[in-house]
Design an enzyme around this catalytic site. Structure first.
Site, PDB file in Angstrom:
ATOM      1  N   GLY A  56      -2.243 -28.001  64.491  1.00 53.06           N
ATOM      2  CA  GLY A  56      -2.852 -26.741  64.910  1.00 53.06           C
ATOM      3  C   GLY A  56      -1.925 -25.742  65.569  1.00 53.06           C
ATOM      4  O   GLY A  56      -2.203 -24.542  65.571  1.00 53.06           O
ATOM      5  N   ASP A 115      -9.278 -28.197  75.146  1.00 55.65           N
ATOM      6  CA  ASP A 115     -10.733 -28.388  75.108  1.00 55.65           C
ATOM      7  C   ASP A 115     -11.081 -29.387  76.218  1.00 55.65           C
ATOM      8  O   ASP A 115     -11.256 -29.003  77.366  1.00 55.65           O
ATOM      9  CB  ASP A 115     -11.124 -28.876  73.711  1.00 55.65           C
ATOM     10  CG  ASP A 115     -12.620 -28.983  73.516  1.00 55.65           C
ATOM     11  OD1 ASP A 115     -13.364 -28.335  74.276  1.00 55.65           O
ATOM     12  OD2 ASP A 115     -13.066 -29.704  72.604  1.00 55.65           O
ATOM     13  N   LYS A 143     -10.885 -23.500  76.381  1.00 58.63           N
ATOM     14  CA  LYS A 143     -12.350 -23.371  76.358  1.00 58.63           C
ATOM     15  C   LYS A 143     -12.922 -23.523  77.752  1.00 58.63           C
ATOM     16  O   LYS A 143     -12.558 -24.456  78.475  1.00 58.63           O
ATOM     17  CB  LYS A 143     -12.955 -24.451  75.454  1.00 58.63           C
ATOM     18  CG  LYS A 143     -13.194 -23.979  74.054  1.00 58.63           C
ATOM     19  CD  LYS A 143     -14.079 -24.956  73.313  1.00 58.63           C
ATOM     20  CE  LYS A 143     -13.588 -25.099  71.899  1.00 58.63           C
ATOM     21  NZ  LYS A 143     -14.379 -26.069  71.139  1.00 58.63           N
ATOM     22  N   PHE A 164     -16.961 -23.345  68.665  1.00 55.87           N
ATOM     23  CA  PHE A 164     -15.980 -23.961  67.775  1.00 55.87           C
ATOM     24  C   PHE A 164     -15.284 -22.864  66.980  1.00 55.87           C
ATOM     25  O   PHE A 164     -15.916 -22.098  66.264  1.00 55.87           O
ATOM     26  CB  PHE A 164     -16.631 -24.971  66.825  1.00 55.87           C
ATOM     27  CG  PHE A 164     -15.615 -25.807  66.115  1.00 55.87           C
ATOM     28  CD1 PHE A 164     -15.057 -26.918  66.734  1.00 55.87           C
ATOM     29  CD2 PHE A 164     -15.170 -25.457  64.842  1.00 55.87           C
ATOM     30  CE1 PHE A 164     -14.080 -27.674  66.101  1.00 55.87           C
ATOM     31  CE2 PHE A 164     -14.193 -26.216  64.198  1.00 55.87           C
ATOM     32  CZ  PHE A 164     -13.651 -27.326  64.834  1.00 55.87           C
ATOM     33  N   VAL A 165     -13.966 -22.784  67.152  1.00 55.56           N
ATOM     34  CA  VAL A 165     -13.218 -21.692  66.541  1.00 55.56           C
ATOM     35  C   VAL A 165     -12.236 -22.200  65.485  1.00 55.56           C
ATOM     36  O   VAL A 165     -11.774 -23.345  65.541  1.00 55.56           O
ATOM     37  CB  VAL A 165     -12.448 -20.876  67.610  1.00 55.56           C
ATOM     38  CG1 VAL A 165     -13.424 -20.115  68.502  1.00 55.56           C
ATOM     39  CG2 VAL A 165     -11.544 -21.773  68.457  1.00 55.56           C
ATOM     40  N   ASP A 171      -8.245 -25.532  62.517  1.00 52.02           N
ATOM     41  CA  ASP A 171      -8.940 -25.851  61.275  1.00 52.02           C
ATOM     42  C   ASP A 171     -10.362 -26.326  61.507  1.00 52.02           C
ATOM     43  O   ASP A 171     -10.752 -26.698  62.609  1.00 52.02           O
ATOM     44  CB  ASP A 171      -8.191 -26.971  60.539  1.00 52.02           C
ATOM     45  CG  ASP A 171      -8.403 -28.338  61.201  1.00 52.02           C
ATOM     46  OD1 ASP A 171      -8.205 -28.423  62.428  1.00 52.02           O
ATOM     47  OD2 ASP A 171      -8.790 -29.291  60.505  1.00 52.02           O
ATOM     48  N   ARG A 177      -7.044 -22.737  58.548  1.00 52.80           N
ATOM     49  CA  ARG A 177      -5.888 -22.570  59.437  1.00 52.80           C
ATOM     50  C   ARG A 177      -5.126 -21.283  59.161  1.00 52.80           C
ATOM     51  O   ARG A 177      -4.426 -20.778  60.022  1.00 52.80           O
ATOM     52  CB  ARG A 177      -4.891 -23.729  59.256  1.00 52.80           C
ATOM     53  CG  ARG A 177      -5.359 -25.065  59.743  1.00 52.80           C
ATOM     54  CD  ARG A 177      -4.174 -26.024  59.810  1.00 52.80           C
ATOM     55  NE  ARG A 177      -4.572 -27.422  59.809  1.00 52.80           N
ATOM     56  CZ  ARG A 177      -4.937 -28.105  60.887  1.00 52.80           C
ATOM     57  NH1 ARG A 177      -4.961 -27.503  62.060  1.00 52.80           N
ATOM     58  NH2 ARG A 177      -5.275 -29.372  60.806  1.00 52.80           N
TER      59      ARG A 177
HETATM   60  P1  5GP Z   1      -8.784 -31.896  73.588  1.00 54.15           P
HETATM   61  O1  5GP Z   1      -7.948 -33.126  73.543  1.00 54.15           O
HETATM   62  O2  5GP Z   1      -8.285 -30.858  74.577  1.00 54.15           O
HETATM   63  O3  5GP Z   1     -10.242 -32.189  73.755  1.00 54.15           O
HETATM   64  O4  5GP Z   1      -8.727 -31.258  72.154  1.00 54.15           O
HETATM   65  C1  5GP Z   1      -7.618 -30.594  71.715  1.00 54.15           C
HETATM   66  C2  5GP Z   1      -7.622 -30.608  70.212  1.00 54.15           C
HETATM   67  O5  5GP Z   1      -8.955 -30.637  69.675  1.00 54.15           O
HETATM   68  C3  5GP Z   1      -7.008 -29.343  69.690  1.00 54.15           C
HETATM   69  O6  5GP Z   1      -5.618 -29.490  69.506  1.00 54.15           O
HETATM   70  C4  5GP Z   1      -7.736 -29.139  68.379  1.00 54.15           C
HETATM   71  O7  5GP Z   1      -7.101 -29.883  67.376  1.00 54.15           O
HETATM   72  C5  5GP Z   1      -9.104 -29.743  68.616  1.00 54.15           C
HETATM   73  N1  5GP Z   1     -10.125 -28.720  68.977  1.00 54.15           N
HETATM   74  C6  5GP Z   1     -10.769 -28.593  70.155  1.00 54.15           C
HETATM   75  N2  5GP Z   1     -11.606 -27.546  70.135  1.00 54.15           N
HETATM   76  C7  5GP Z   1     -11.481 -26.986  68.923  1.00 54.15           C
HETATM   77  C8  5GP Z   1     -12.098 -25.839  68.276  1.00 54.15           C
HETATM   78  O8  5GP Z   1     -12.917 -25.094  68.817  1.00 54.15           O
HETATM   79  N3  5GP Z   1     -11.704 -25.599  67.002  1.00 54.15           N
HETATM   80  C9  5GP Z   1     -10.792 -26.360  66.348  1.00 54.15           C
HETATM   81  N4  5GP Z   1     -10.485 -26.004  65.101  1.00 54.15           N
HETATM   82  N5  5GP Z   1     -10.203 -27.445  66.918  1.00 54.15           N
HETATM   83  C10 5GP Z   1     -10.540 -27.738  68.194  1.00 54.15           C
HETATM   84 MG    MG Z   2      -4.804 -30.108  67.530  1.00 56.61          MG
END
Ligand code: 5GP
Ligand code: MG
Length: 208
Positions: A56, A115, A143, A164-165, A171, A177
């Site tokens: 990403g 996130d 977020k 969710f973006v 992606d 992407r």
């Molecule tokens: P975390 O470990 O902080 O919960 O999640 C980070 C990863 O989750 C990001 O690198 C991404 O791959 C995915 N992710 C979290 N929220 C989103 C979202 O809103 N859209 C997308 N496409 N991926 C997300």
């Molecule tokens: Mg990621």
């Protein structure tokens, strides 16, 4: 585009324009300008090792490093939380074997979105054991109200609502992407599975 192989995932590009835009390409560009200034202010002109999180972060990393004056090294790691078609994260899978020796370096970990924070927390913990002089983190998006960890990224491009973006590297099930902007994917469409890698082609409903 009709003569492209049917599995080619990007033939739905026109459907992307019907998704709600959260951040335009221009806003993103201004955000990266600001991040690059903040990073250089924090590090001065010294050498910096940028570590991007595949997949990403490829777009933010490539835009960011071209705005960083001074010596920059680039390396990538890979992370996946097996999100797939779900919005909740699953088990975190990390591959850090591509990393060079980080001894004595200033390291900046770059990811697309913060996130729950678990991805960044886990990678930072590993990086901190590799002899770097400093380890900081940067995310394009954070977020609101989602963090499950005590750490915060050192640099944040944009705080966004809990949506969710996709786009600008982010992606949904492998698709979207390549969008130059960040768009919102409708939660109902995700829940009912009516959007996917070829969303928009098979009558998917995408919010205006
Ligand atoms: P975390 O470990 O902080 O919960 O999640 C980070 C990863 O989750 C990001 O690198 C991404 O791959 C995915 N992710 C979290 N929220 C989103 C979202 O809103 N859209 C997308 N496409 N991926 C997300
Ligand atoms: Mg990621």
């Amino acid at each position: 585009m009709d003569n492209l192989p049917s599995l080619y995932p990007f033939q739905h590009h026109s459907a992307a324009t019907s998704m709600q835009t959260l951040l335009t390409a221009e806003q993103l560009s201004e955000g990266i300008d600001r991040l690059a200034r903040d990073v250089r202010q924090a590090y001065g002109d010294g050498p910096l090792t940028v570590v991007g999180v595949l997949t990403g972060s490829v777009v933010v990393v490539s835009d960011l490093i071209r705005r960083l004056d001074g010596p920059v090294r680039l390396s990538m790691v890979w992370a996946s939380s097996y999100r797939g078609t779900a919005t909740r994260a699953g088990r975190l899978d990390l591959r850090l074997d591509l990393l060079p020796d980080l001894t004595g370096q200033h390291v900046l970990l770059v990811d697309d979105i913060f996130d729950s924070g678990r991805t960044l927390e886990a990678i930072l913990a590993d990086l901190r054991g590799r002899g770097a002089v400093s380890v900081r983190s940067l995310v394009l998006l954070r977020k609101q109200g989602r963090a499950e960890v005590a750490i915060e990224p050192d640099f944040v491009g944009f705080d966004i609502p809990d949506l969710f973006v996709v786009g600008y590297g982010l992606d949904y099930d492998g698709a979207w992407r390549h969008l130059p902007h960040v768009a919102v994917l409708d939660a109902d469409d995700i829940a009912t599975g009516s959007v996917g890698p070829v969303g928009g082609v098979g009558g998917a409903r995408l919010r205006m």
